[in-house]
Motif scaffolding. Sequence first.
Motif, PDB file in Angstrom:
ATOM      1  N   LEU A  93      44.695-154.592   9.140  1.00 54.46           N
ATOM      2  CA  LEU A  93      44.264-153.933   9.623  1.00 54.46           C
ATOM      3  C   LEU A  93      43.136-153.382   9.361  1.00 54.46           C
ATOM      4  O   LEU A  93      42.116-153.409  10.589  1.00 54.46           O
ATOM      5  N   VAL A  94      42.817-153.125   8.021  1.00 50.14           N
ATOM      6  CA  VAL A  94      40.944-152.778   8.343  1.00 50.14           C
ATOM      7  C   VAL A  94      39.857-153.410   8.596  1.00 50.14           C
ATOM      8  O   VAL A  94      40.049-153.231   8.471  1.00 50.14           O
ATOM      9  N   ALA A 110      44.203-157.879  14.746  1.00 51.65           N
ATOM     10  CA  ALA A 110      45.106-156.304  14.828  1.00 51.65           C
ATOM     11  C   ALA A 110      46.217-157.598  14.995  1.00 51.65           C
ATOM     12  O   ALA A 110      48.063-156.636  15.142  1.00 51.65           O
ATOM     13  N   ASP A 111      47.307-158.242  16.051  1.00 55.44           N
ATOM     14  CA  ASP A 111      48.488-158.861  16.105  1.00 55.44           C
ATOM     15  C   ASP A 111      48.868-159.305  14.885  1.00 55.44           C
ATOM     16  O   ASP A 111      50.157-159.381  14.757  1.00 55.44           O
ATOM     17  N   LEU A 129      47.605-149.513  17.844  1.00 54.38           N
ATOM     18  CA  LEU A 129      46.742-149.062  18.532  1.00 54.38           C
ATOM     19  C   LEU A 129      45.271-150.118  18.716  1.00 54.38           C
ATOM     20  O   LEU A 129      44.671-150.106  19.791  1.00 54.38           O
ATOM     21  N   LEU A 130      44.873-150.973  17.420  1.00 58.27           N
ATOM     22  CA  LEU A 130      43.867-151.676  17.492  1.00 58.27           C
ATOM     23  C   LEU A 130      44.124-152.253  18.766  1.00 58.27           C
ATOM     24  O   LEU A 130      43.438-153.308  19.183  1.00 58.27           O
ATOM     25  N   GLN A 131      45.894-152.711  18.406  1.00 57.33           N
ATOM     26  CA  GLN A 131      45.749-154.042  19.515  1.00 57.33           C
ATOM     27  C   GLN A 131      45.735-153.989  20.960  1.00 57.33           C
ATOM     28  O   GLN A 131      45.050-154.583  21.707  1.00 57.33           O
ATOM     29  N   GLY A 132      46.042-152.651  20.916  1.00 57.61           N
ATOM     30  CA  GLY A 132      45.959-152.684  22.616  1.00 57.61           C
ATOM     31  C   GLY A 132      44.165-152.197  22.835  1.00 57.61           C
ATOM     32  O   GLY A 132      43.764-152.836  23.887  1.00 57.61           O
ATOM     33  N   ILE A 133      43.640-151.896  22.274  1.00 62.95           N
ATOM     34  CA  ILE A 133      41.853-151.250  21.914  1.00 62.95           C
ATOM     35  C   ILE A 133      40.933-152.999  22.536  1.00 62.95           C
ATOM     36  O   ILE A 133      40.870-153.570  23.264  1.00 62.95           O
TER      37      ILE A 133
END
Length: 375
Positions: A93-94, A110-111, A129-133
């Motif tokens: 995540l980081v 992100a995945d 969220l990060l996956q979507g971005i």
Amino acid sequence: AAGDVDMAAELVQELAVPARRQGRVTTLVRWFRWLDDRDAIARYPMVTALAALIYAWMGRPAEAARWARAVDRWDQENPVRPDRGVIGAWAALVRAFACQHGIAQMRIDADQAVRRFQEAGIVTGAAALLQGIARITSGDLDGGDAALADAARLGQQAGTDGIAAEAMAVRSLAAMARGDWVRAEDLAGQARATLRLAAEEDSYIAPLVCAAEARAAIHRGDVEAARRQLVSAQRARPLLTYAIPHVAVQARIELTRAHLALGDTAGARTLLREIDDLLRRCPHLGTLVDEAEALRARIGAERDPRAPGASSLTAAELRILPLLATHLSYPEIAAELFVSPNTVKSQAYSIFRKLGASSRNEAVIRSRQLELLDG
């Protein structure tokens, strides 16, 4: 006070996020420095991961990057630790949040974070969220929108409304890119309401939400509402640093579009210079690079006869503006921000010029009138 590093680390791990939500920034920094002084940065990876994220949210990129590197080292050097599953999820995540190796690697990280959190049985919207971005900035609007919808749902389910608000804002901007303005306006309104519920209207998420609302307001012809949103975005813009380049660049791109739509070329040029600085540090940001290039070409053809005003305040100037309202002298402000007194003095005079003020006190009064500062 007892010097018990293990217990202190456990307490910081438990209290760091609540303290950040309460705005206890000075306390958080003191805790992290106390642990750092006792060589705890490598021994307590969960605290290290939280510190990396919180320093990024606070707009302190150098500290965020240092703690993020420590999390990454721990993840690589401890492949068989029994607690690696949870900490590995946070490490991924980081890495995705920092996005230091571009959007393609952010998507992989992100995945991986989504998969690891699921394996650990942890419910969080942050990874989705990060996956979507990452998917949207890779050109996959449909896949990104689906991931962001999950992020908003999980964020609200887990009580992390800030994550939900950011997901809604990015979905709103994606709807605008498709020309679906009804959906875009609805999502922008949801993002604002959710951000207010999270009490994070001065957080790094705020400029992105303001940008979505400003563009929606311009589309429906409400110029005054759009201008209010642009002023609100200025207050939190200094938090958008290279520690979170995907948010920092996207928010500025959308704000630049809003300034141009209102005929404010000076404000747009200021934002574009900041975008260029960010892209020099983080050049592999997918579709955001092309969007910035299109804005650069458009602004190059624009002429603005007006003198630069409040909208052209830079992020550096906005960072010192609240400190001008305190008792601190210029050297003391410089020490607070880790810059030279001459830098502070130069930025202060630039603020005076842009606000049409002749003194520090007059600049503070003018800033409060413009709602750049609280009364």
